[in-house]
Design an enzyme around this catalytic site. Structure first.
Site, mmCIF file in Angstrom:
data_model
loop_
_atom_site.group_PDB
_atom_site.id
_atom_site.type_symbol
_atom_site.label_atom_id
_atom_site.label_comp_id
_atom_site.label_asym_id
_atom_site.label_seq_id
_atom_site.Cartn_x
_atom_site.Cartn_y
_atom_site.Cartn_z
ATOM 1 N N ASP A 56 0.819 -1.211 0.000
ATOM 2 C CA ASP A 56 0.000 0.000 0.000
ATOM 3 C C ASP A 56 0.857 1.268 0.000
ATOM 4 O OD1 ASP A 56 -2.303 -1.566 0.068
ATOM 5 O OD2 ASP A 56 -2.438 -1.519 2.245
ATOM 6 N N GLU A 172 -9.144 -2.270 3.929
ATOM 7 C CA GLU A 172 -8.905 -1.787 5.288
ATOM 8 C C GLU A 172 -10.079 -0.946 5.779
ATOM 9 O OE1 GLU A 172 -4.011 -1.637 5.411
ATOM 10 O OE2 GLU A 172 -5.151 0.233 5.340
#
Length: 275
Positions: A56, A172
């Site tokens: 990420d 997430e």
């Protein structure tokens, strides 16, 4: 899957702005343009992001560097400040360095958050705060680490006239798998709406190192559980989370875990409540 479950799944996917499929290069262009426009429109000509060595931050970091280069092509003096924010010695430091090499940021700044994090915890305990056990203490310290990292990034952004870039993506966000006012705090979130696999696909299109693109995700916040895999902490796999996000059926156990976690962590995705 029952119709009411399908409807609930669809509502969640729409709320998180997930697309079932993407063109990685189109997403790269759109998200780089987004970051570039934000700098030009706000007059804040710096981007700041902590680089951990995970996919990420590797992808978001490269998008940020491309964005400041695009801004400079338009006559704006923009810079990207990549930050290393270890707690003492990071066990996968080699991956973080590989990510920095790939990203090729304008500047790299390093701050060890261990002294400040430990000092805050010690001060809390001296002030009377008690914990149930060592695991509880370690969990609280993990959140302190995440918030110290964000304090540090905002200090740099304030000093350099910039904005903080976040790494939150749809997987997430769905699971509330971030620290409130820690890694969940940022000015710009260029990975919004992407599944974990879509982030990996963009990483591949950017020609990020394969090892980093496929790396087992870990938040690595708890000292007693170093490099604990996200999927163990979450109780479901990223494949199941991604399947849910793109509207595919998942097992009853995965569906229940995902929806209950989404509802329990709703406060993380909202502004503070007011009367």
């Amino acid at each position: 899957m029952a119709n009411d479950q399908q409807a609930q799944q669809q509502r969640i996917c729409e709320a998180l702005a997930v697309k079932a499929s993407i063109d990685p290069q189109q997403e790269i262009d759109a998200r780089v343009d987004f970051l570039c426009r934000q700098m030009i429109e706000t007059g804040q000509h710096g981007l700041v992001l902590g680089i951990s060595g995970g996919v990420d931050s590797t992808v978001a970091g490269r998008l940020a560097q491309l964005a400041v280069e695009k801004a400079r092509d338009q006559g704006v003096e923009a810079r990207f400040y990549a930050m290393r924010l270890p707690y003492g010695e990071q066990k996968d430091e080699d991956d973080a360095q590989k990510a920095l090499t790939f990203i090729a940021p304008d500047e790299v700044l390093t701050t060890d958050v261990k002294p400040a994090s430990d000092a805050l915890l010690a001060s809390l305990e001296q002030g009377g705060l008690a914990f149930r056990d060592a695991g509880h203490r370690d969990f609280v310290l993990g959140n302190i680490k995440a918030r110290e990292r964000m304090v540090t990034q905002y200090a740099v952004a304030g000093a350099m006239g910039g904005m903080v870039v976040g790494t939150d993506q749809a997987a997430e966000a769905l699971m509330g798998f971030f620290t409130k006012y820690g890694d969940g705090a940022c000015d710009l979130a260029p990975l919004t709406g992407l599944t974990k696999q879509q982030v990996r696909d963009i990483g591949t299109a950017l020609e990020a190192p394969t090892h980093l693109v496929k790396k087992l995700p870990t938040a690595d916040l708890e000292s007693l559980k170093p490099l604990l895999a996200d999927e163990i902490a979450l109780g479901v796999t990223y494949d199941e989370i991604d399947a849910f996000l793109i509207g595919h059926p998942v097992s009853e156990q995965a569906f229940t875990t995902i929806v209950q976690t989404y509802e329990r962590t709703e406060h993380k995705r909202q502004l503070p409540k007011a009367p």
